[in-house]
Structures are given as structure tokens and as C-alpha cells.
Scaffold this active site. Structure first.
Site, PDB file in Angstrom:
ATOM      1  N   CYS A 154      15.662 -26.911  12.112  1.00  0.00           N
ATOM      2  CA  CYS A 154      16.786 -27.838  12.266  1.00  0.00           C
ATOM      3  C   CYS A 154      17.422 -27.454  13.591  1.00  0.00           C
ATOM      4  O   CYS A 154      16.735 -27.444  14.611  1.00  0.00           O
ATOM      5  CB  CYS A 154      17.740 -27.762  11.076  1.00  0.00           C
ATOM      6  SG  CYS A 154      18.207 -26.104  10.566  1.00  0.00           S
TER       7      CYS A 154
ATOM      8  N   GLN B 105       5.545   8.052 -10.786  1.00  0.00           N
ATOM      9  CA  GLN B 105       4.981   9.165 -10.030  1.00  0.00           C
ATOM     10  C   GLN B 105       5.803   9.618  -8.840  1.00  0.00           C
ATOM     11  O   GLN B 105       5.661  10.747  -8.392  1.00  0.00           O
ATOM     12  CB  GLN B 105       3.582   8.766  -9.552  1.00  0.00           C
ATOM     13  CG  GLN B 105       2.658   9.929  -9.316  1.00  0.00           C
ATOM     14  CD  GLN B 105       1.230   9.479  -9.147  1.00  0.00           C
ATOM     15  OE1 GLN B 105       0.940   8.304  -9.208  1.00  0.00           O
ATOM     16  NE2 GLN B 105       0.345  10.412  -8.920  1.00  0.00           N
TER      17      GLN B 105
ATOM     18  N   ASP C  14       0.826  -1.204   0.000  1.00  0.00           N
ATOM     19  CA  ASP C  14       0.000   0.000   0.000  1.00  0.00           C
ATOM     20  C   ASP C  14       0.863   1.258   0.000  1.00  0.00           C
ATOM     21  O   ASP C  14       0.491   2.277  -0.570  1.00  0.00           O
ATOM     22  CB  ASP C  14      -0.912   0.020   1.235  1.00  0.00           C
ATOM     23  CG  ASP C  14      -1.969  -1.069   1.185  1.00  0.00           C
ATOM     24  OD1 ASP C  14      -2.005  -1.805   0.182  1.00  0.00           O
ATOM     25  OD2 ASP C  14      -2.754  -1.182   2.137  1.00  0.00           O
TER      26      ASP C  14
ATOM     27  N   CYS D 188      -3.022   0.602 -12.999  1.00  0.00           N
ATOM     28  CA  CYS D 188      -2.979   0.523 -11.543  1.00  0.00           C
ATOM     29  C   CYS D 188      -4.251   1.214 -11.077  1.00  0.00           C
ATOM     30  O   CYS D 188      -5.343   0.811 -11.473  1.00  0.00           O
ATOM     31  CB  CYS D 188      -1.697   1.140 -10.981  1.00  0.00           C
ATOM     32  SG  CYS D 188      -1.217   2.721 -11.706  1.00  0.00           S
ATOM     33  N   SER D 189      -4.156   2.264 -10.287  1.00  0.00           N
ATOM     34  CA  SER D 189      -5.356   3.015  -9.924  1.00  0.00           C
ATOM     35  C   SER D 189      -5.475   4.252 -10.807  1.00  0.00           C
ATOM     36  O   SER D 189      -6.444   4.435 -11.523  1.00  0.00           O
ATOM     37  CB  SER D 189      -5.313   3.414  -8.446  1.00  0.00           C
ATOM     38  OG  SER D 189      -6.507   4.063  -8.066  1.00  0.00           O
ATOM     39  N   ALA D 190      -4.430   5.090 -10.789  1.00  0.00           N
ATOM     40  CA  ALA D 190      -4.435   6.290 -11.625  1.00  0.00           C
ATOM     41  C   ALA D 190      -3.889   6.019 -13.023  1.00  0.00           C
ATOM     42  O   ALA D 190      -4.136   6.781 -13.950  1.00  0.00           O
ATOM     43  CB  ALA D 190      -3.614   7.394 -10.959  1.00  0.00           C
ATOM     44  N   GLY D 191      -3.121   4.955 -13.170  1.00  0.00           N
ATOM     45  CA  GLY D 191      -2.569   4.628 -14.485  1.00  0.00           C
ATOM     46  C   GLY D 191      -1.317   5.394 -14.826  1.00  0.00           C
ATOM     47  O   GLY D 191      -1.016   5.594 -16.007  1.00  0.00           O
ATOM     48  N   VAL D 192      -0.558   5.804 -13.818  1.00  0.00           N
ATOM     49  CA  VAL D 192       0.685   6.537 -14.093  1.00  0.00           C
ATOM     50  C   VAL D 192       1.867   6.055 -13.251  1.00  0.00           C
ATOM     51  O   VAL D 192       2.973   5.896 -13.761  1.00  0.00           O
ATOM     52  CB  VAL D 192       0.506   8.071 -13.901  1.00  0.00           C
ATOM     53  CG1 VAL D 192      -0.356   8.658 -14.987  1.00  0.00           C
ATOM     54  CG2 VAL D 192      -0.056   8.409 -12.528  1.00  0.00           C
ATOM     55  N   GLY D 193       1.657   5.817 -11.953  1.00  0.00           N
ATOM     56  CA  GLY D 193       2.769   5.499 -11.059  1.00  0.00           C
ATOM     57  C   GLY D 193       3.312   4.100 -11.255  1.00  0.00           C
ATOM     58  O   GLY D 193       4.365   3.893 -11.856  1.00  0.00           O
ATOM     59  N   ARG D 194       2.587   3.117 -10.730  1.00  0.00           N
ATOM     60  CA  ARG D 194       3.021   1.724 -10.880  1.00  0.00           C
ATOM     61  C   ARG D 194       3.001   1.309 -12.353  1.00  0.00           C
ATOM     62  O   ARG D 194       3.865   0.549 -12.804  1.00  0.00           O
ATOM     63  CB  ARG D 194       2.112   0.808 -10.057  1.00  0.00           C
ATOM     64  CG  ARG D 194       2.068   1.157  -8.586  1.00  0.00           C
ATOM     65  CD  ARG D 194       1.077   0.281  -7.820  1.00  0.00           C
ATOM     66  NE  ARG D 194       0.841   0.792  -6.478  1.00  0.00           N
ATOM     67  CZ  ARG D 194       0.070   0.209  -5.571  1.00  0.00           C
ATOM     68  NH1 ARG D 194      -0.541  -0.928  -5.866  1.00  0.00           N
ATOM     69  NH2 ARG D 194      -0.104   0.747  -4.371  1.00  0.00           N
TER      70      ARG D 194
END
EC number: 3.1.3.48
Length: 700
Positions: A630, A379, A303, A335-341
Site C-alpha cells: 500500500c 532437554q 534446527d 522427535c529424534s531422541a524422544g525426550v527434548g521436543r
């Protein structure tokens, strides 16, 4: 206007104060007064000074406060659209500006040049110094992308509700244009942009996560653009806020607009989920031929920030390339906004291609270029840094994945011959593993003096970020600690607990861990004593029962099957407040006797049988964590967990990657798979597994 430096303010204020105080007599001499008597300089001068001095000090404080407020505001890290939200999911206008408007150097943007791959590690080291200062400077020198384009279509009244965030919009010149629906104005609009790859024009479509009112448009775009692959880089909800509306059915079929979407398959893995859809338009003039669309949903992006390691992202990206057909339309990435990830994923893909073609990378230039196609791609400075980390990981370690059919040839290459092991290849692989840095700064809890006494081997301490936390005993400090780490499985996070063999004074903590984390399976890979040294305290009764703290362990069954003792324990929590049905559980221990005191097992069948027995037990008791130990909880423990994950992947995909499987473990607990012999044993067991199940269909 930029605020003055505080030192300049101080330099300006003191002469002014001195002038006002020192020239009081001059001012008085130039004034015409009507007083009846001569002025008393001894009375008026101190009075004026006492009046002016507080005013000047107040002015100085206000100016300093204004400067530091402005300075702090400028230094605040660029926030992502997911960080600053109003309750309805729309960014506030003032917060939007922090995303969109990046500070610029008054002397103009700095130049950044391509980096040859052989210099990449050193360049990243330099940029990472001083808390990644140079990475931030480089990121802040990027053009935002807003100056180059217009956004008339995106800002039309009819389209505003289609935008998830009012400040993340597609440029007019690069937006994806849908077919116009009869009688519906602006139905050609969707918040999505064409993005180039390294050399391929419009290789990707970068889109926002669909809203409830744009799901129909999203599937229309997938169909019209002939896209065969969707890459999803957000979860539906993060921090209790919707990031993306679920645009697919969990099972069966659903119709979105005129596109019928049917779920064909769903495979859940530890870092991502693969869903296969059959999509088909439902048209008045008859149905068109259906198409298969793969959705690859990366579920390991946290997150906040970026993934801890780029390994999962690189595996995910390779799977995207493998599944996307050669002649398909653009890969839809959102992603959400379509720029960062989204931008981060696209840049990593492009720079890996550039690395192969030119033996260099140019992250700055490529991000600048795609920001002309969709503003604000990549971003945050953390995402920008993560791109470099992923590229370095790929450059240093490459692609070590193998198909099972090529394993024998690979081992022959690694060994030199089939009879005498020429260890050069294996030794080099293992040497790279030993270069994985042990993050001592993330071992603060285990290195506390009170907790060091609980360690069997002081070099093997759990990391803080994945240590197993126990409930704190009332009034007793440090009782939440045990030397144990959560370890990811092939399909499930935290599937294993890797721990040391209990000491006499940590047995109670061991059983508390088993109880509190609902572990129904214990795998023991050591004898109580080996070579006349204590390796593990016997934490179970030979007969009858024994009590440790509030937990009683009663042995119900003890059988020996080849090299494995299987013991069943009835574990009881002695707490009056606990409900009766929750007070008793059955825990099964698999004690493997096939590991010699020195070296490794002679053959892999015993380990294969052990893994199969443990998996069968898990299917019967639910997938709670498997506790593996172990003596120190690293060497044999790491080997067992590595093999469990490797063989599970061999069965599911017909693929293996011993190097990355072990490297991933070492990032979760130090020294996992401790020796070259143990590393080589991993390959041997896989080869034995393939020989036993030589018919490929038996394990694919």
C-alpha cells in the site's frame, strides 16, 4: 573436589611467598653447612627470591587457569542430543555426559511451587530477567531421572543397535513392551516409554525417531497399542544429519514387517503436515480389520533452539486433540531422541489441562514426574522456558478459533446488536493486538542511517530475521536493503512480501526485489496520490517502457475490471552474462481501486474478488512470493494478507481465527492491520464470503 575461588587462591599464595622470602635467614640459621667461609646474605637472599617468585607466579597462573576452565565447563549450556554428533549419528561418550549429568547445588535442590494463572505473567517476567537466569536455575534443579530407574533391557547387546542414541534409553519399569516374535530374542524391545498426561495414566508414548532397522517395530507398536495418532516433532534431516528414518510411503502402500501402511491423504500447512494412513496387519490366519492412523508432523521447529513464537505449536496441539479419537490408545509422540521436543509437547498439553482444572500450573513438578518415566524429558533450558511462554500465550489470549457456523452469533455478541455496533468486544480484541511488542532490537539494519532514508514511514521497519535481502551491488554498501518483509501464508512460509509503496529513489530496489525473488504477482492497494499526498511513486510506465538500473519494464496490457486494474509487464534483465531464456519475465499487477482515501471499503465483495484473482494468477505462474504494498506496507497490506490467509482456511477447514491471524502478522512486521476499522473489516469480509457461498459445501 570443587576448585578454590580465585580470591582464596590469591589470599593463600601471597602469605606463602612472603613467608618463603622473609624466613630465608631463619632457614639459613637452622641449616648446618660445610662452606669454608661465612655465607654472604647479600648474595644468597636475592638469588633465592628471584628463583622462587617465577615459580610461585607460574603456580598461581596454572591454578587460575584450572579454575576458569572448570567454571566455564560447568556454565556451558546443556546441549541436546542433536547438537553433538559423531559422523555416524552416535553421541560421543564425553558429550553424552553433558546431556545427562546436570549440575546440582551442594545445598540440595531448590523447591518450586505451583503458580496461580493470574500470577503467571509476572512470574515469567521475573524468571526471564538477567538473560533467563532463574529459568536456568529452575531447569538445572530438575532431577535427571536416571537415578530412579534401571535400563537392563535397553542395554542388552541385542538391543543396542535399536537405540538411536546410547545415552537416551527407556526405563525398564515404564518401557513399551512389544509382543515377542517367535525365534527372535529381545524382539519385545523398542526405545519407547509410557508417559502420563495431567490426569490420564499412559496418555502418551514417548519414542525415539525410528531408525531404518526399527521401522517395523514402530508400526508393530502403533498397532498393538491401538494408537490412532502419531505426533512427529522433527524433520527427517536437520543440518544434513538424519534425525528420523522415513517410516511411511510418500504415496500408495508399503509393508513394514507384517503391517501394511497405505497413504490416504496428505495436507500441507504452514506449520505442520497432516497425513492419514490406513494400516492393517498381514497375518497367516487372515487380515484384521484396517485402522485409520493420523500423523501430525510439526515442521516449524528450527534446527537450533525453539520456535520463535508458541502460536504455531498451540494451533498444532489443538489439531492433535481434535483428530485423536476419544477411545484410542496412547498418542505416540516422537522427535529424534524422544525426550527434548517430545517432552516439551507433552508438558504443554498437561499444563493446559491443569490450567483449566485448577487455575494454576506446576511445570517443575510435572517435568520431574515424567522424568521418572523417561529420563531427560525436556532437554534444554530453552525448551523449559518455551513451555512457560506457550502457557502464558494460552492464558492471555485463550482459544479464539471459530467454526464458520458460529461466526454470525459471535459477531452479534461482539457488536451487541445486529444493527448498531457496540464495539466493546472488538475493541478489547484489538487492544490485545496492540500489546504485541514491537521488537526494536531486531530492526538494526532498517535503523541504520543510510537505510532510514529509504523508509516512507519510520515507524514501519522490517525485522532483521525476515527482511527481504537483495544482492549487494559491488562496492556499494547497504544496497542489500529494502523496506520489505517475508510473511507466511496459510500453507506456505514466506508466501507474501509485504513492502511499502516505492519512493523515487527506491524504485530500482523494488524491481530488483521483484526480479531476484521471482515474484510474478504484485498487489497494489493505494493510489499514487491520495488527499493530495504522494502515497506511492509510479513504478511502471503508462505506455512503452522504462528502465530502472539493469531492469527494463514494458507495459503490455492494462485493463480495468470493476474496481481492479490488471496490468501485465514484460520485465527484462539487461545483463550480458544472463542466459536469454532467463532475461525476460511477465509480471502481473493487480491495482485495487476500491479502498477509499479515508476508512475502509463499504463491502467485502471487491476484496473477495481481488483475492480470488490473485490466487488464480499464482496457480498459473507457480507459488513464488506475492508482493503486496500500500503506502507504508502495513495497514491495507496487512489486511489483504490476513484476509487471504483467513479465507483460505475457511475454504479448507471451515474454521477461522481472525485474532491469531492478525497477531501472527504483527509478529512478522510491525503495525500490520493498523486500525480497529481494518480489523473489523476482516470479520465483515469473512461474513460476506460466507453469505455469498452460503452452501457450506461450496467452500469446504
Amino acid at each position: 573436589m570443587e576448585p578454590l575461588c580465585p580470591l582464596l587462591l590469591v589470599g593463600f599464595s601471597l602469605p606463602l611467598a612472603r613467608a618463603l622470602r622473609g624466613n630465608e635467614t631463619t632457614a639459613d640459621s637452622n641449616e648446618t653447612t660445610t662452606t669454608s667461609g661465612p655465607p654472604d646474605p647479600g648474595a644468597s637472599q636475592p638469588l633465592l627470591a628471584w628463583l622462587l617468585l617465577p615459580l610461585l607466579l607460574l603456580l598461581l597462573v596454572l591454578l587460575l587457569a584450572a579454575y576458569f576452565f572448570r567454571f566455564r565447563k560447568q556454565r556451558k549450556a546443556v546441549v541436546s542430543t542433536s547438537d553433538k554428533k559423531m559422523p555416524n549419528g552416535i553421541l560421543e561418550e564425553q558429550e553424552q555426559q553433558r546431556v545427562m549429568l546436570l549440575s546440582r547445588s551442594p545445598s540440595g535442590p531448590k523447591k518450586y511451587f505451583p503458580i496461580p494463572v493470574e500470577h503467571l505473567e509476572e512470574e515469567i517476567r521475573i524468571r526471564s530477567a538477567d538473560d533467563c537466569k532463574q529459568f536456568r536455575e529452575e531447569f538445572n534443579s530438575l532431577p535427571s531421572g536416571h537415578i530412579q530407574g534401571t535400563f537392563e533391557l535397553a542395554n542388552k547387546e541385542e538391543n543396542r543397535e535399536k537405540n538411536r542414541y546410547p545415552n537416551i534409553l527407556p526405563n525398564d519399569h515404564s518401557r513399551v513392551i512389544l509382543s515377542q516374535l517367535d525365534g527372535i530374542p529381545c524382539s519385545d524391545y523398542i526405545n519407547a516409554s509410557y508417559i502420563d498426561g495431567y490426569k490420564e495414566k499412559n496418555k502418551f508414548i514417548a519414542a525415539q525417531g525410528p531408525k531404518q532397522e526399527t521401522v517395523n517395530d514402530f508400526w508393530r507398536m502403533v498397532w498393538e497399542q491401538k494408537s490412532a495418532t502419531i505426533v512427529m516433532l522433527t524433520n527427517l534431516k536437520e543440518r544434513k544429519e538424519e534425525k528420523c528414518h522415513q517410516y511411511w510411503p510418500d504415496q500408495g502402500c508399503w509393508t513394514y514387517g507384517n503391517i501394511r501402511v497405505c497413504v490416504e491423504d496428505c495436507v500441507v500447512l504452514v506449520d505442520y503436515t497432516i497425513r492419514k494412513f490406513c494400516i492393517q496387519p498381514q497375518l497367516p490366519d487372515g487380515c484384521k480389520a484396517p485402522r485409520l492412523v493420523s500423523q501430525l508432523h510439526f515442521t516449524s521447529w528450527p534446527d537450533f533452539g525453539v520456535p520463535f513464537t508458541p502460536i504455531g505449536m498451540l494451533k498444532f496441539l489443538k489439531k492433535v486433540k481434535t483428530l485423536n479419537p476419544v477411545h484410542a490408545g496412547p498418542i505416540v509422540v516422537h522427535c529424534s531422541a524422544g525426550v527434548g521436543r517430545t517432552g516439551t509437547f507433552i508438558v504443554i498439553d498437561a499444563m493446559m489441562a491443569m490450567m483449566h482444572a485448577e487455575q494454576k500450573v506446576d511445570v517443575f513438578e510435572f517435568v520431574s514426574r515424567i522424568r521418572n518415566q523417561r529420563p531427560q524429558m525436556v532437554q534444554t533450558d530453552m525448551q523449559y522456558t518455551f513451555i512457560y511462554q506457550a502457557l502464558l500465550e494460552y492464558y492471555l489470549y485463550g482459544d479464539t478459533e471459530l467454526d464458520v457456523s458460529s461466526l454470525e452469533k459471535h459477531l452479534q455478541t461482539m457488536h451487541g446488536t445486529t444493527t448498531h455496533f457496540d464495539k466493546i468486544g472488538l475493541e478489547e480484541e484489538f487492544r490485545k493486538l496492540t500489546n504485541v511488542r514491537i521488537m526494536k532490537e531486531n530492526m538494526r539494519t532498517g535503523n541504520l542511517p543510510a537505510n532510514m532514508k529509504k523508509a516512507r514511514v519510520i515507524q514501519i521497519i522490517p525485522y532483521d530475521f525476515n527482511r527481504v535481502i537483495l544482492s549487494m551491488k559491488r562496492g556499494q554498501e547497504y544496497t542489500d536493503y529494502i523496506n520489505a518483509s517475508f510473511i507466511d501464508g496459510y500453507r506456505q512460509k514466506d508466501y507474501f512480501i509485504a513492502t511499502q509503496g516505492p519512493l523515487a529513489h527506491t524504485v530500482e530496489d523494488f524491481w530488483r526485489m521483484i526480479w531476484e525473488w521471482k515474484s510474478h504477482t504484485i498487489v497494489m492497494l493505494t493510489e499514487v496520490q491520495e488527499r493530495e499526498q504522494d502515497k506511492c511513486y509510479q513504478y511502471w510506465p503508462t505506455e512503452g517502457s522504462v528502465t530502472h538500473g539493469e531492469i527494463t519494464i514494458e507495459i503490455k496490457n492494462d485493463t480495468l475490471s470493476e474496481a481492479i486494474s490488471i496490468r501485465d509487464f514484460l520485465v527484462t534483465l539487461n545483463q550480458p552474462q544472463a542466459r536469454q531464456e532467463e532475461q525476460v519475465r511477465v509480471v502481473r499487477q493487480f491495482h485495487f481501486h476500491g479502498w477509499p482515501e479515508i476508512g475502509i471499503p463499504a463491502e467485502g465483495k471487491g476484496m473477495i474478488d481481488l483475492i480470488a484473482a490473485v490466487q488464480k494468477q499464482q496457480q498459473q505462474t507457480g507459488n513464488h512470493p506475492i508482493t503486496v504494498h500500500c503506502s507504508a506496507g502495513a495497514g491495507r497490506t496487512g489486511t489483504f494478507i490476513a484476509l487471504s490467509n483467513i479465507l483460505e482456511r475457511v475454504k479448507a477447514e471451515g474454521l477461522l481465527d481472525v485474532f491469531q491471524a492478525v497477531k501472527s502478522l504483527r509478529l512478522q512486521r510491525p503495525h500490520m492491520v493498523q486500525t480497529l476499522e481494518q480489523y473489523e473489516f476482516c470479520y465483515k469480509v469473512v461474513q460476506d464470503f460466507i453469505d455469498i457461498f452460503s452452501d457450506y459445501a461450496n467452500f469446504k
